[in-house]
Design a protein around this motif. Structure first.
Motif, short mmCIF file in Angstrom:
data_model
loop_
_atom_site.label_atom_id
_atom_site.label_comp_id
_atom_site.label_asym_id
_atom_site.label_seq_id
_atom_site.Cartn_x
_atom_site.Cartn_y
_atom_site.Cartn_z
N ARG A 181 0.82 -1.22 0.00
CA ARG A 181 0.00 0.00 0.00
C ARG A 181 0.85 1.26 0.00
NH1 ARG A 181 -3.12 -2.84 3.82
NH2 ARG A 181 -2.24 -1.62 5.53
N HIS A 182 2.01 1.22 0.62
CA HIS A 182 2.77 2.44 0.87
C HIS A 182 4.11 2.52 0.14
CE1 HIS A 182 0.09 3.96 4.09
NE2 HIS A 182 -0.07 2.68 4.40
N PHE A 183 4.47 1.47 -0.60
CA PHE A 183 5.77 1.47 -1.28
C PHE A 183 5.58 0.97 -2.69
CE2 PHE A 183 9.97 -0.32 -2.33
CZ PHE A 183 10.79 0.74 -1.99
N ARG A 184 5.97 1.77 -3.68
CA ARG A 184 5.73 1.42 -5.07
C ARG A 184 6.89 0.66 -5.72
NH1 ARG A 184 4.49 7.31 -7.27
NH2 ARG A 184 6.09 7.70 -5.67
N GLY A 185 8.02 0.56 -5.01
CA GLY A 185 9.18 -0.13 -5.57
C GLY A 185 9.12 -1.63 -5.39
N ALA A 186 10.23 -2.28 -5.68
CA ALA A 186 10.32 -3.73 -5.57
C ALA A 186 10.26 -4.18 -4.12
CB ALA A 186 11.61 -4.23 -6.22
N LEU A 187 9.52 -5.27 -3.88
CA LEU A 187 9.39 -5.84 -2.54
C LEU A 187 10.06 -7.20 -2.48
CD1 LEU A 187 5.69 -5.20 -1.37
CD2 LEU A 187 7.75 -3.90 -0.81
N ILE A 188 10.90 -7.39 -1.46
CA ILE A 188 11.44 -8.70 -1.13
C ILE A 188 10.73 -9.18 0.13
CG2 ILE A 188 13.47 -10.05 -0.52
CD1 ILE A 188 15.18 -7.98 -1.94
N LEU A 189 10.03 -10.30 0.04
CA LEU A 189 9.30 -10.86 1.17
C LEU A 189 10.21 -11.81 1.94
CD1 LEU A 189 5.92 -11.74 -0.62
CD2 LEU A 189 6.68 -9.52 0.30
N ASN A 190 10.04 -11.84 3.26
CA ASN A 190 10.93 -12.64 4.10
C ASN A 190 10.16 -13.32 5.21
OD1 ASN A 190 12.68 -12.30 6.92
ND2 ASN A 190 13.80 -13.29 5.27
N ASP A 191 10.61 -14.53 5.55
CA ASP A 191 10.23 -15.28 6.75
C ASP A 191 9.10 -16.28 6.50
OD1 ASP A 191 10.38 -16.17 9.35
OD2 ASP A 191 9.09 -14.62 10.15
N GLY A 192 9.46 -17.54 6.71
CA GLY A 192 8.48 -18.61 6.73
C GLY A 192 8.13 -19.20 5.38
N PHE A 193 8.88 -18.88 4.34
CA PHE A 193 8.56 -19.39 3.01
C PHE A 193 9.33 -20.66 2.69
CE2 PHE A 193 7.46 -14.91 2.63
CZ PHE A 193 6.28 -14.95 1.90
N ASP A 194 8.67 -21.56 1.95
CA ASP A 194 9.38 -22.63 1.27
C ASP A 194 9.28 -22.32 -0.23
OD1 ASP A 194 6.78 -23.29 0.52
OD2 ASP A 194 6.71 -25.10 1.77
N GLY A 195 9.76 -23.21 -1.08
CA GLY A 195 9.76 -22.93 -2.50
C GLY A 195 8.37 -22.69 -3.06
N ALA A 196 7.42 -23.56 -2.71
CA ALA A 196 6.08 -23.46 -3.27
C ALA A 196 5.38 -22.18 -2.83
CB ALA A 196 5.26 -24.68 -2.85
N SER A 197 5.45 -21.86 -1.54
CA SER A 197 4.77 -20.66 -1.06
C SER A 197 5.45 -19.39 -1.58
CB SER A 197 4.71 -20.65 0.47
OG SER A 197 6.00 -20.67 1.04
N ALA A 198 6.77 -19.44 -1.77
CA ALA A 198 7.46 -18.29 -2.33
C ALA A 198 7.02 -18.04 -3.77
CB ALA A 198 8.97 -18.52 -2.28
N ALA A 199 6.97 -19.10 -4.57
CA ALA A 199 6.54 -18.96 -5.95
C ALA A 199 5.10 -18.46 -6.03
CB ALA A 199 6.68 -20.30 -6.67
N GLN A 200 4.26 -18.96 -5.14
CA GLN A 200 2.86 -18.53 -5.13
C GLN A 200 2.74 -17.05 -4.78
OE1 GLN A 200 0.44 -20.57 -2.22
NE2 GLN A 200 -1.48 -20.02 -3.24
N ALA A 201 3.53 -16.59 -3.80
CA ALA A 201 3.47 -15.19 -3.40
C ALA A 201 3.92 -14.27 -4.52
CB ALA A 201 4.34 -14.97 -2.16
N ILE A 202 4.94 -14.68 -5.27
CA ILE A 202 5.41 -13.87 -6.39
C ILE A 202 4.38 -13.87 -7.51
CG2 ILE A 202 7.16 -13.71 -8.19
CD1 ILE A 202 9.16 -14.81 -6.10
#
Length: 361
Positions: A280-301
């Motif tokens: 909502r508040h940042f228009r640039g690139a976001l790197i998400l962190n914490d609690g991801f495995d490969g499948a959930s990371a791919a899904q989030a992206i």
């Protein structure tokens, strides 16, 4: 899983894939607070990441708080980091960013060189303790509150550290504004009870972080500067009564700077969606962190929650994490007892998948 392996550009940073190695304190710097041959091996083993964010590194001796953590303040330290980066480049060349970590009040004199001080926005000690090689567990001490006239000097230490990081072969730097360290201490009222232009209202409390990012961006370019946050993180005795307001205001002020990225960790506070807050508040690139495995990371992206995902624990025990995720191979665990102990054990001795299978057989 395809989303994880697409290239990405974040400002001046070019990533071959969207898998980032998160910055992790490993407490293995040498007597000069510099990385050594073990660090060369540790990071080059993980060079197929799209982005390596190297461990929290102090911009000045006053910013050191834990034992055996590295700096980027001396010619010896700069040269040592340059050797690390040269090795990474020789192994395939992940983009490389150095996390700048001034711990502020989260410190002990027993871990600092002679003459270094523990400094913070206000003279308020954090409840808790940390480890010292010479004394064992010791309480975090009461810091000296920075004078208003001294704040600009601390900001300049970050600016110089950004220049030093570039001289050491890093593509950029990341400001650590989480885990109860100095930028977060300025941000929150629990640790900032100043009455000057850097304390009091939220507008004044965000000023240190914004001015520090401006100084680093002015030195090396905004497209080479990142920021790390974790709204609602209580680590090192922090308390935020309204993290939505705090980080909304901070990111609104930071967004126009055109930073390379924002790394945001999942909030430990129930009901607080830090990823949505960041979007909502940042228009640039976001790197998400914490609690991801490969499948959930791919899904989030794929869902547009973030542009890349950083892995910490998985990168400890899996130096070949990228190839394991690509091939769908199982991930190894890691030994918590050796996270912060000196030496190669638990640092550079984790095997790649084929070797691990052979040993198990």
């Amino acid at each position: 899983m395809e989303a994880l392996f697409e290239p990405l550009r974040m400002g001046e940073l070019r990533l071959a894939n969207r898998i980032a190695m998160a910055p992790m304190t490993r407490s293995r710097a040498d007597a000069d607070d510099a990385p050594d041959a073990l660090h060369v091996r540790y990071y080059s083993q993980r060079a197929d990441a799209g982005l390596i964010i190297a461990e929290g590194t102090y911009p000045s001796v006053h910013g050191k708080g834990y034992c055996r953590t590295p700096g980027i303040a001396t010619p010896v330290q700069i040269a040592a980091w340059d050797r690390v980066n040269a090795s990474i480049a020789g192994q395939g060349g992940a983009s490389r960013v150095l996390q700048l970590m001034h711990v502020g009040r989260a410190a002990s004199r027993y871990n600092k060189p002679e003459g270094a001080e523990t400094l913070a926005p206000s003279a308020i000690a954090a409840h808790g303790s940390l480890y010292s090689d010479s004394q064992g567990m010791v309480p975090m001490e009461v810091p000296r509150a920075l004078e208003t006239s001294e704040v600009a000097g601390v900001i300049d230490e970050y600016r110089q550290a950004a220049l030093n990081a570039r001289a050491a072969g890093f593509d950029g730097v990341e400001l650590h504004c989480s885990s109860g360290y100095l930028p977060m201490q300025f941000l929150l009222a629990c640790s900032n009870q100043r009455g000057d232009a850097y304390g009091g209202s939220l507008t004044r409390r965000i000023r240190f972080v914004v001015e520090t990012l401006e100084a680093m961006a002015g030195a090396i370019g905004a497209g080479r500067v990142g920021l790390r946050i974790c709204p609602g993180n209580p680590y090192n005795d922090m308390q935020d009564d309204d993290p939505l307001a705090t980080y909304g205001a901070l990111l609104d002020a930071v967004d126009p700077l055109g930073l390379a990225y924002l790394q945001v960790s999942r909030s430990p506070q129930p009901g607080l969606d830090a990823f949505a807050l960041a979007r909502r508040h940042f228009r640039g690139a976001l790197i998400l962190n914490d609690g991801f495995d490969g499948a959930s990371a791919a899904q989030a992206i794929a869902a547009g929650q973030g542009d890349a995902v950083s892995f910490a624990r998985h990168f400890i025990g899996n130096p070949d994490l990228v190839s394991r995720l690509r091939a769908g191979q199982p991930l190894a665990g890691f030994d918590r007892a050796t996270l912060y102990t000196p030496g190669a054990r638990g640092f550079t001795d984790y095997p790649v998948y084929a070797a691990a299978v052979e040993v198990q057989s």
